[in-house]
Scaffold this active site. Structure first.
Site, short mmCIF file in Angstrom:
data_model
loop_
_atom_site.label_atom_id
_atom_site.label_comp_id
_atom_site.label_asym_id
_atom_site.label_seq_id
_atom_site.Cartn_x
_atom_site.Cartn_y
_atom_site.Cartn_z
N GLU A 209 0.82 -1.22 0.00
CA GLU A 209 0.00 0.00 0.00
C GLU A 209 0.86 1.27 0.00
OE1 GLU A 209 -4.09 -1.46 2.13
OE2 GLU A 209 -2.44 -0.97 3.48
N GLU B 110 -6.77 -7.62 -1.42
CA GLU B 110 -7.42 -7.63 -0.11
C GLU B 110 -8.90 -7.32 -0.28
OE1 GLU B 110 -5.64 -5.18 2.85
OE2 GLU B 110 -3.63 -6.05 2.62
#
EC number: 3.2.1.23
Length: 634
Positions: A197, A271
């Site tokens: 991320e 995710e």
């Protein structure tokens, strides 16, 4: 009564009647039974991309994955959780790798016992699961400092997650060791994630290229991936790595948005958030099972691959929970139940059976039967019959560090000058009167304030000043017991995560000086010595801490999982047979701590509680968890 498999079959038959799941037009059914890690141990091509699909050894492949973190689950239960993944219809396991557990002290690596990553990967292969490895170095994951070691913060100029030399030198040394331990061409790893991320951080345009090359230069030849939410997607890209996306709500056009950053590539949700995590003082978040499975079905309908984050959350044992700092600082609870597909203790939820039905339809073949459920035990009331005050422990076990100025936790001269990563620090100095005590917001994260042994109040992010009462003439000891409640794991404030007292404390506008500092990291050696120290006494009817309490749980039969309920206790930490179960706090939402059966033994089991303030007399061993009042994720 029917055997367990029959009841599961009955559950599956019921779920088959679900309107959505029986009517969604899926892409062609996909049978991956021949594509197993052990069957393709000598593979040469690995996982590749070809236009809009994945190929594994040249054969079409879709990733049906689930996140399972070896460091959050007792080793004895790794295989059970993997078998449940297979029974749910998954073919791939994803796991983060927490640097701050594997290298707690610089240059000293630990890949043993519950950190034996090589054994975990081998077990995944044995059970027919491919692996996507997410080695960081930053992992987020509601884990202290996002998995980065706190000793990095000894450098006052440190710039985490950048190409700052002090950071990259540490990463290089860690990757040198990590890749030698876990990487073997032809093993179960089919993809490796580059950082994590980074698009939400993006402080250094050269950093992602550095991490990518750090992996390639150590022999990684598997497919590389990145992982970001929609807003960070375009900022977290690196050439040569497949971009994947993270979300919970499938916004219109979200998956097609991937085409704007990389054309003609397979789509993957790295995710898909099956639930959410909890903070102390908040609710226990849950995510509707029907909404979750409907969204997963919609993702699969597009032909995309998916990873369920989390399939099984587990527990933030010890002091390893992370924290958030947006409008205010909020630390995460000990449980990482996450309202995931399996509970914190590995039990089935309705999400499991709904997903099992869905994946069975997509795969087009029967799935393995789910393993039996592990029984839970209620051992009843446990009396904590003895206690010893923290003030009595200090001279017996702890040597103070002396300094004119207060020193933050990471820079204490401990652990071969690598500082203290977790726990508490007691700061002690001499004062000659009372007045106005002001922290100048230098307490990280919470301090109990005492004059001698008299409790005065607390300092934290919201309370920065206290009144110190005047006393008789002469000196008195001012004591601040400071707790590190967990370092922030997400956002732009990672470089500011030093703990303890991070600056001067003022009494009547004068900075205090000449401190004695006692480390309360509560490592296993300390807890073992604590049991042998003299001064333990019978617990009185009413006692105010800080103090250690101890009792014994006697078990006649084979130990089973249980949950410890601490009603009447205020705030502290629980140890069982030397294992740190984690923190409890009466503000909730979490009301019980998970105690795995493998950590218990037949006969006597030693329980030690460090209570900061108000202690009860007993704790309860119960067979169901209490995670607090629920609130649905928006």
């Amino acid at each position: 009564s029917w055997p367990c498999w029959a009841r599961w079959h009955e559950q599956d038959t019921f779920l088959a009647q679900d309107w959505l799941l029986t009517r969604l037009p899926f892409p062609s059914r996909f049978n991956w039974s021949e594509l197993s890690p052990l069957g393709l141990w000598g593979r040469t091509l690995g996982l590749q991309t070809e236009n809009s699909q994945f190929l594994l050894e040249g054969m079409p492949f879709r990733i049906f994955g689930g996140s399972l973190h070896y460091f959050r689950v007792p080793r004895e239960y790794w295989e059970d959780r993997m078998l449940k993944m297979r029974a749910c219809g998954l073919n791939t396991l994803t796991t983060y790798v927490p640097w701050n557990l594997h290298e707690k002290e610089r240059g000293k690596f630990d890949f043993s016992k519950n950190l034996d990553l090589r054994a975990f990967l081998s077990l995944a292969a044995k059970n027919g699961l491919w692996v996507i490895l997410r080695p960081g170095p930053y992992i987020c994951s509601e884990w202290d400092l996002g998995g980065l070691p706190s000793w990095l913060l000894q450098d006052p100029e440190m710039q985490l997650r950048t190409t700052y030399r002090g950071f990259t030198e540490a990463v290089d040394a860690y990757f040198d060791r990590l890749m030698r331990v876990v990487y073997k061409k032809g093993g179960p790893i089919i993809a490796v994630q580059v950082e994590n991320e980074y698009g939400s951080y993006a402080k250094d345009p050269n950093y992602m290229t550095y991490v990518k090359m750090a992996l390639l230069n150590r022999g990684i030849v598997e497919l590389l991936m990145t992982s970001d939410n929609k807003n960070g997607l375009s900022f977290g890209l690196v050439e040569g790595a497949l971009a994947t996306v993270n979300f919970q709500k499938l916004e219109p056009g979200l998956l097609k948005y991937l085409d704007t950053v990389q054309k003609d590539q397979p789509k993957m949700v790295m995710e898909y958030w099956t639930g959410w995590f909890d903070n102390w003082g908040g609710p226990h978040y849950v995510f509707d099972a029907d909404e979750m499975v409907n969204t997963v079905a919609s993702i699969l309908k597009t032909g995309a691959s998916i990873n369920l984050y989390m399939f099984h959350g587990g527990t933030n044992f010890g002091f390893m929970n992370g924290a958030l700092e947006a409008d205010e600082y909020k630390s995460d609870v000990t449980s990482y139940d996450y309202d995931a597909v399996l509970t914190e203790a590995g039990d089935y939820t309705s999400k499991f059976f709904k997903l099992r039905q869905l994946f069975s339809m997509v795969i087009g073949q029967p799935l393995p039967l789910p393993p039996m459920i592990e029984s839970k035990a209620s051992y009843g009331a446990i009396l904590l019959h003895q206690y010893i005050s923290l003030w009595d422990v200090l001279p017996a076990l702890l040597q103070p560090i002396k300094s004119e100025l207060p020193v933050n936790m990471e820079n204490l001269q401990l652990n071969e000058s690598l500082g203290q990563p977790h726990g508490y620090v007691l700061y002690e100095t001499v004062i000659f009167g009372g007045g106005h005590l002001h922290s100048r917001d230098h307490v990280r994260d919470r301090a109990q304030v005492f004059v001698n042994t008299m409790y005065v109040g607390e300092l934290d992010y919201n309370t920065v000043e206290l009144s110190i009462p005047e006393g008789q003439q002469g000196f008195r000891q001012l004591r601040l017991l400071v707790e590190n409640r967990g370092r922030v794991n997400y956002g732009l404030a990672l470089n500011e995560q030093r703990k303890g007292l991070i600056g001067d404390i003022f009494l009547n506008k004068t900075p205090l000086r000449n401190f004695k500092m006692y480390s309360l990291e509560m490592k296993p050696a300390f807890m073992k010595s604590l049991q042998r120290v003299s001064g333990w006494s019978t617990v009185p009817d009413y006692f105010v801490g800080p103090a250690f309490f101890r009792g014994r749980l006697w078990i006649e039969q084979q130990p089973q999982d249980t949950f410890l309920k601490l009603q009447g206790w205020e705030k502290g930490v629980v140890f069982v047979n030397g294992q740190n179960l984690g923190r409890y706090w009466k503000i909730g939402p979490q009301e019980t701590l998970y105690l795995p059966g493998p950590w218990l033994r037949r006969g006597g089991n030693e329980i030690v509680i460090f209570e900061e303030r108000t202690a009860g007399r007993i704790i309860q061993s119960v067979d169901i968890p209490y995670l607090g009042r629920t609130q649905y994720v928006d």
